[in-house]
Design an enzyme around this catalytic site. Structure first.
Site, short mmCIF file in Angstrom:
data_model
loop_
_atom_site.label_atom_id
_atom_site.label_comp_id
_atom_site.label_asym_id
_atom_site.label_seq_id
_atom_site.Cartn_x
_atom_site.Cartn_y
_atom_site.Cartn_z
N GLU A 254 21.54 32.72 21.68
CA GLU A 254 22.55 31.72 21.34
C GLU A 254 23.95 32.15 21.80
O GLU A 254 24.43 33.20 21.38
CB GLU A 254 22.59 31.50 19.82
CG GLU A 254 23.65 30.47 19.39
CD GLU A 254 23.78 30.37 17.88
OE1 GLU A 254 24.26 29.34 17.40
OE2 GLU A 254 23.41 31.34 17.18
N ASP B 93 23.87 25.53 20.26
CA ASP B 93 24.71 25.18 19.11
C ASP B 93 25.89 24.35 19.62
O ASP B 93 26.76 24.86 20.33
CB ASP B 93 25.18 26.44 18.41
CG ASP B 93 25.87 26.15 17.08
OD1 ASP B 93 26.79 25.31 17.07
OD2 ASP B 93 25.52 26.78 16.06
N GLU C 42 23.91 23.65 10.46
CA GLU C 42 24.51 24.95 10.17
C GLU C 42 26.01 24.77 9.95
O GLU C 42 26.83 25.17 10.77
CB GLU C 42 24.22 25.94 11.30
CG GLU C 42 24.56 27.38 10.92
CD GLU C 42 24.37 28.35 12.06
OE1 GLU C 42 23.86 29.47 11.82
OE2 GLU C 42 24.72 28.02 13.21
#
Length: 270
Positions: free
Chosen positions: A144, A179, A243
Site C-alpha cells: 500500500e 487507498d 478506514e
C-alpha cells in the site's frame, strides 16, 4: 457492486474490539478489516466472524514495534529474519484461521541516510518470498502506498511505484492496496488512476476516507459516489475498506455517520 468492509481499528471504538464485529453486522456490513489481529486468539476472532456472518477482508502482517512508531519491516535489510518469521508464524496462520485471502505487508520507514536502492532490493526480495509462501494458502500479499503526511518517511508513497514493484516481482498473488485517501493527498487524479490501474488486475483491495480530515467519505474534497459508480462500471466486485475516523466520537457515532452508505445502498436498490 463494491462490498464495503468496516475497519474495526477505526470504527465502533465505543465497543471492546471483539464486540465491534456485532456492531458492524448490525449496521449491515458483511465484511470487516483491521490493522492487526494478534492480540486476540485466532479462534476467538474466527468465532466472532462466524457468529455474525462476516467475511475477513484484510489485515496486516506484523509491522515491528508499532507502538514505538515502526510501520513495517519489509524494506529493511537488517530486519529480514524478523519480517519472515512474523509472516510465517503469525500472518499466515491467522489468515488460515480467519479464512482471509488478503494480507497487507507494510513497507516500513526509510532509515536516516539509508540507500534507497538497497531498501528496494530488500523489499522486492521479501515480497517475492512472501508471495511464494502465501500462494499455496490462496492468500494475496498486498502493498500500500501511504501518504507522507500521515506517515512521514514511509518507503512507498505513489501508485505508479507500487504497480512497478508488483510488475518487477511478477508474482500473480502480489497486489496493490489502493487507498483512495492516501492517493488523493499525494497525487490526486483518482478517477484516471482507477481507470489506468484497475484493468491490469494488479489491484487487490480499495480503501476510502474523506480528505483531508480522514472522516466519513461524505465529508471533504472527494466525491465518492462518482468513484463508487466508476468502480461498478469497471466491474469491481471486491472489497472497499472503510478506514476512516468517525467525526462523531460519542457512543453510536459510527452508526450515525453511515448516512453515506445508506444513501448509496438506497440508490443502488432504486
Amino acid at each position: 457492486m463494491p462490498r464495503f468492509a468496516a475497519n474495526l481499528s477505526m470504527l465502533y471504538n465505543e465497543h471492546a474490539f471483539v464486540d465491534r464485529f456485532a456492531a458492524a453486522a448490525a449496521d449491515g456490513f458483511d465484511a470487516v478489516e483491521y490493522l492487526f489481529p494478534y492480540a486476540v486468539p485466532a479462534a476467538e476472532l474466527a468465532a466472532r466472524l462466524q457468529q455474525q456472518g462476516l467475511t475477513q477482508a484484510l489485515f496486516n502482517a506484523p509491522p515491528g514495534n508499532f507502538d514505538a512508531g515502526e510501520r513495517g519491516l519489509a524494506c529493511l535489510p537488517d530486519r529480514v529474519d524478523e519480517f519472515r518469521r512474523g509472516f510465517i508464524d503469525q500472518a499466515l496462520p491467522y489468515a488460515a484461521a480467519l479464512g482471509c485471502q488478503r494480507v497487507h505487508v507494510m513497507a516500513g520507514l526509510v532509515p536516516a541516510g539509508a540507500d534507497r536502492g538497497a531498501l528496494r532490493d530488500t523489499y522486492l526480495d521479501n515480497l517475492a518470498w512472501a508471495a511464494q509462501q502465501a500462494a499455496p494458502h490462496g492468500v494475496n500479499v498486498l502493498i500500500e502506498p501511504i501518504n507522507t503526511r500521515d506517515i512521514p518517511g514511509f518507503f512507498l508513497n505513489r501508485q505508479d511505484e507500487a504497480h512497478a514493484i508488483v510488475q518487477a516481482v511478477g508474482a500473480p498473488n502480489l497486489k496493490v492496496q489502493f487507498d483512495l485517501y492516501h492517493c488523493q493527498i499525494v497525487e490526486g487524479d483518482l478517477a484516471m488512476k482507477i481507470k489506468q490501474h484497475l484493468p491490469t488486475g494488479r489491484v487487490g483491495h480499495f480503501q476510502i476516507a474523506g480528505v483531508p480530515e480522514r472522516h466519513e467519505p461524505d465529508l471533504g474534497e472527494v466525491h465518492f459516489p462518482y468513484l463508487f459508480s466508476l468502480l461498478d462500471s469497471l466491474g469491481w466486485d471486491g472489497f472497499v475498506g472503510c478506514e476512516y475516523r468517525p467525526r462523531d466520537t460519542s457512543p453510536g457515532g459510527t452508526s450515525a455517520g453511515l448516512g453515506w452508505l445508506r444513501a448509496w445502498r438506497a440508490a443502488q436498490a432504486a
